[in-house]
Motif scaffolding. Structure first.
Motif, PDB file in Angstrom:
ATOM      1  N   LEU A   1      27.269  51.065 -68.501  1.00 47.40           N
ATOM      2  CA  LEU A   1      25.936  51.367 -69.005  1.00 47.40           C
ATOM      3  C   LEU A   1      24.960  50.212 -68.760  1.00 47.40           C
ATOM      4  N   GLU A   2      23.746  50.544 -68.381  1.00 47.52           N
ATOM      5  CA  GLU A   2      22.675  49.558 -68.368  1.00 47.52           C
ATOM      6  C   GLU A   2      22.071  49.429 -69.765  1.00 47.52           C
ATOM      7  N   SER A   3      22.105  50.511 -70.521  1.00 45.62           N
ATOM      8  CA  SER A   3      21.616  50.493 -71.901  1.00 45.62           C
ATOM      9  C   SER A   3      22.647  49.827 -72.798  1.00 45.62           C
ATOM     10  N   PRO A   4      22.209  49.095 -73.815  1.00 44.34           N
ATOM     11  CA  PRO A   4      23.161  48.580 -74.798  1.00 44.34           C
ATOM     12  C   PRO A   4      23.827  49.740 -75.543  1.00 44.34           C
ATOM     13  N   VAL A   5      25.097  49.580 -75.885  1.00 42.68           N
ATOM     14  CA  VAL A   5      25.762  50.555 -76.756  1.00 42.68           C
ATOM     15  C   VAL A   5      25.354  50.210 -78.181  1.00 42.68           C
ATOM     16  N   LEU A   6      24.494  51.030 -78.765  1.00 41.75           N
ATOM     17  CA  LEU A   6      23.998  50.716 -80.102  1.00 41.75           C
ATOM     18  C   LEU A   6      25.036  50.990 -81.166  1.00 41.75           C
ATOM     19  N   ALA A   7      25.797  52.089 -81.005  1.00 42.74           N
ATOM     20  CA  ALA A   7      26.702  52.506 -82.072  1.00 42.74           C
ATOM     21  C   ALA A   7      27.943  53.171 -81.506  1.00 42.74           C
ATOM     22  N   HIS A   8      29.018  53.053 -82.274  1.00 37.73           N
ATOM     23  CA  HIS A   8      30.276  53.732 -81.969  1.00 37.73           C
ATOM     24  C   HIS A   8      30.678  54.493 -83.222  1.00 37.73           C
ATOM     25  N   GLN A   9      30.742  55.815 -83.123  1.00 39.36           N
ATOM     26  CA  GLN A   9      31.059  56.635 -84.291  1.00 39.36           C
ATOM     27  C   GLN A   9      32.528  57.043 -84.271  1.00 39.36           C
ATOM     28  N   VAL A  10      33.209  56.776 -85.386  1.00 40.94           N
ATOM     29  CA  VAL A  10      34.629  57.086 -85.494  1.00 40.94           C
ATOM     30  C   VAL A  10      34.962  57.511 -86.924  1.00 40.94           C
ATOM     31  N   GLU A  11      36.081  58.192 -87.069  1.00 44.73           N
ATOM     32  CA  GLU A  11      36.603  58.476 -88.409  1.00 44.73           C
ATOM     33  C   GLU A  11      36.948  57.156 -89.094  1.00 44.73           C
ATOM     34  N   SER A  12      36.491  56.994 -90.308  1.00 46.36           N
ATOM     35  CA  SER A  12      36.823  55.782 -91.076  1.00 46.36           C
ATOM     36  C   SER A  12      36.667  56.079 -92.558  1.00 46.36           C
ATOM     37  N   HIS A  13      37.692  55.723 -93.312  1.00 44.68           N
ATOM     38  CA  HIS A  13      37.699  55.906 -94.765  1.00 44.68           C
ATOM     39  C   HIS A  13      38.758  54.972 -95.339  1.00 44.68           C
ATOM     40  N   PRO A  14      38.921  54.892 -96.649  1.00 44.22           N
ATOM     41  CA  PRO A  14      39.856  53.896 -97.202  1.00 44.22           C
ATOM     42  C   PRO A  14      41.283  53.996 -96.672  1.00 44.22           C
TER      43      PRO A  14
ATOM     44  N   VAL B   1      41.315  63.710 -88.633  1.00 43.19           N
ATOM     45  CA  VAL B   1      40.836  64.482 -87.487  1.00 43.19           C
ATOM     46  C   VAL B   1      41.785  64.280 -86.320  1.00 43.19           C
ATOM     47  N   ASP B   2      42.359  65.367 -85.822  1.00 40.83           N
ATOM     48  CA  ASP B   2      43.265  65.314 -84.695  1.00 40.83           C
ATOM     49  C   ASP B   2      42.441  65.247 -83.409  1.00 40.83           C
ATOM     50  N   PRO B   3      42.495  64.138 -82.685  1.00 42.42           N
ATOM     51  CA  PRO B   3      41.685  64.007 -81.463  1.00 42.42           C
ATOM     52  C   PRO B   3      41.965  65.089 -80.431  1.00 42.42           C
ATOM     53  N   ASP B   4      43.190  65.610 -80.404  1.00 36.69           N
ATOM     54  CA  ASP B   4      43.536  66.626 -79.414  1.00 36.69           C
ATOM     55  C   ASP B   4      42.939  67.982 -79.748  1.00 36.69           C
TER      56      ASP B   4
ATOM     57  N   SER C   1      31.299  57.888 -79.154  1.00 38.86           N
ATOM     58  CA  SER C   1      32.028  58.318 -80.340  1.00 38.86           C
ATOM     59  C   SER C   1      33.479  58.591 -79.988  1.00 38.86           C
ATOM     60  N   ASN C   2      34.379  58.189 -80.877  1.00 33.93           N
ATOM     61  CA  ASN C   2      35.816  58.452 -80.718  1.00 33.93           C
ATOM     62  C   ASN C   2      36.405  57.755 -79.495  1.00 33.93           C
ATOM     63  N   PHE C   3      35.931  56.553 -79.213  1.00 41.50           N
ATOM     64  CA  PHE C   3      36.443  55.754 -78.097  1.00 41.50           C
ATOM     65  C   PHE C   3      37.520  54.790 -78.600  1.00 41.50           C
ATOM     66  N   THR C   4      38.343  54.327 -77.691  1.00 37.85           N
ATOM     67  CA  THR C   4      39.257  53.216 -77.946  1.00 37.85           C
ATOM     68  C   THR C   4      38.553  51.925 -77.561  1.00 37.85           C
TER      69      THR C   4
ATOM     70  N   ALA D   1      40.015  68.295 -82.160  1.00 40.22           N
ATOM     71  CA  ALA D   1      38.638  68.262 -82.668  1.00 40.22           C
ATOM     72  C   ALA D   1      37.596  68.611 -81.633  1.00 40.22           C
ATOM     73  N   ALA D   2      37.805  68.204 -80.404  1.00 34.82           N
ATOM     74  CA  ALA D   2      36.784  68.417 -79.382  1.00 34.82           C
ATOM     75  C   ALA D   2      36.672  69.856 -78.930  1.00 34.82           C
ATOM     76  N   TRP D   3      37.715  70.639 -79.150  1.00 31.89           N
ATOM     77  CA  TRP D   3      37.710  71.959 -78.530  1.00 31.89           C
ATOM     78  C   TRP D   3      37.770  73.122 -79.508  1.00 31.89           C
ATOM     79  N   ASN D   4      38.129  72.865 -80.741  1.00 34.45           N
ATOM     80  CA  ASN D   4      38.334  73.956 -81.683  1.00 34.45           C
ATOM     81  C   ASN D   4      37.152  74.213 -82.586  1.00 34.45           C
ATOM     82  N   ARG D   5      35.948  74.019 -82.058  1.00 31.40           N
ATOM     83  CA  ARG D   5      34.751  74.335 -82.850  1.00 31.40           C
ATOM     84  C   ARG D   5      33.883  75.292 -82.043  1.00 31.40           C
TER      85      ARG D   5
END
Length: 266
Positions: A144-157, A257-260, A130-133, A262-266
Motif C-alpha cells: 500500500l502507498e496509503s498508511p494502514v490506519l486500522a486493523h479490525q479483528v475479533e477481540s474480547h477478554p 468467529v470461525d474464519p473459515d 480486517s482479520n489479517f495475520t 465468517a466470510a461466506w455464510n452471510r
C-alpha cells in the motif's frame, strides 16, 4: 489522523438490519458515539445511511467505516462496489475503507493498489484491513502507498489478541475490536460480575473500561435500547490495576468467529 484520533468507542452494526438498525444507529449517535462501523457483508449500509440522515449529528462529526466484501476484492470490483456502498450510505466518501477478509478474490498485489486508488479518487479518506495475520499486515503495509490506519479483528477478554495488538501498535496501526463483549458472554461471567460489583457497574461496563485502557485499541460494541448508553458509560470508568489484571487473566484463546465460515455464510 493518528491512531488515537479514531473516535472511541465505535458502534458496531453486524447483525443489525432494516429499521431496527437505523433506530439503533440513531440512538448511538445521539447518545454520543461518533464512530459507526458497517460493511457490504452486513447488508445494512442503506439502513446506516438513513440513520446518518435522521440523527441530529452533522456528517462531519461522524467517523464512518465500511468494508469491501471478499467477493468484491478484484481491483475493478473494489472501486465499483465502493461507489455502490457510498450510494447506499448516502455519503460522498467513507472515512475508512477496509479489506473485510483476506479471502475470496483477495490478491494483495492487485487488491491493495485498488484501495490506494479509492483513496486517490476521494472515495475514502483512509484505508484499513480486517482479520489479517501479522504476516499479511506486513505484506499489506509494503504494498500500500496509503498508511494502514486500522486493523479490525475479533477481540474480547477471552481472546484479547495481544500479539496482533502489540504488532499493530508498534506500527501506528489502531486495532479495532469487534465482538468486544464476546457476543454477550460477558454478562454471564462470574469473574466480570465480581469486578463490576466493586464499581457499581455491569460486566459490560467494566469490559468497556478494560478496552479503554488498552493502548491502541478501539472497541466497537453492538447495542440497542439501554445498552447503547450503558456501553458508552463504561468506556469512561476507571479500573484499578488489580481489576484490570483480573480481566487480563481471562484470556483463554477462545475465539467466537470461525474464519473459515465468517466470510461466506452471510
Amino acid at each position: 489522523m493518528t491512531p488515537s484520533q479514531l473516535p472511541e468507542p465505535g458502534f458496531g452494526t453486524s447483525g443489525h438490519e432494516g429499521d431496527s438498525c437505523t433506530e439503533n444507529v440513531v440512538a448511538a449517535l445521539e447518545a454520543g458515539y461518533r464512530h459507526v462501523d458497517t460493511a457490504q457483508m452486513y447488508d445494512n449500509e442503506a439502513a446506516v445511511g438513513e440513520a446518518l440522515e435522521r440523527a441530529d449529528v452533522p456528517r462531519e462529526e461522524v467517523f464512518l467505516a465500511t468494508k469491501v466484501h471478499p467477493s468484491n476484492l478484484a481491483p475493478e470490483d473494489v472501486l465499483e462496489s465502493t461507489e455502490a456502498s457510498l450510494d447506499r450510505l448516502g455519503v460522498d466518501a467513507a472515512d475508512l475503507l477496509y479489506v473485510h477478509w483476506p479471502t475470496g478474490a483477495y490478491d494483495a498485489a492487485e487488491t491493495l493498489p485498488a484501495f490506494d486508488e479509492a483513496r486517490e479518487r476521494g472515495l475514502t479518506r483512509h484505508v484499513g484491513v480486517s482479520n489479517f495475520t501479522t504476516d499479511l499486515l506486513e505484506e499489506a503495509a509494503e504494498i500500500l502507498e496509503s498508511p494502514v490506519l486500522a486493523h479490525q479483528v475479533e477481540s474480547h477478554p477471552w481472546f484479547p489478541q495481544d500479539e496482533l495488538v502489540s504488532y499493530a501498535r508498534e506500527r501506528a496501526i489502531t486495532t479495532v475490536a469487534y465482538c468486544p463483549l464476546a457476543q454477550g458472554d460477558v454478562v454471564d461471567s462470574d469473574e466480570l460480575e465480581a469486578v463490576a460489583e466493586g464499581y457499581d457497574a455491569t460486566p459490560a461496563q467494566v469490559t468497556m473500561a478494560w478496552f479503554a485502557g488498552r493502548e491502541g485499541v478501539v472497541a466497537i460494541p453492538k447495542g440497542s435500547d439501554d445498552h447503547v448508553a450503558e456501553n458508552l458509560a463504561g468506556h469512561d470508568l476507571d479500573l484499578d490495576d488489580e481489576d484490570r489484571a483480573r480481566i487480563d487473566d481471562l484470556a483463554a484463546g477462545r475465539r467466537l468467529v470461525d474464519p473459515d465460515e465468517a466470510a461466506w455464510n452471510r
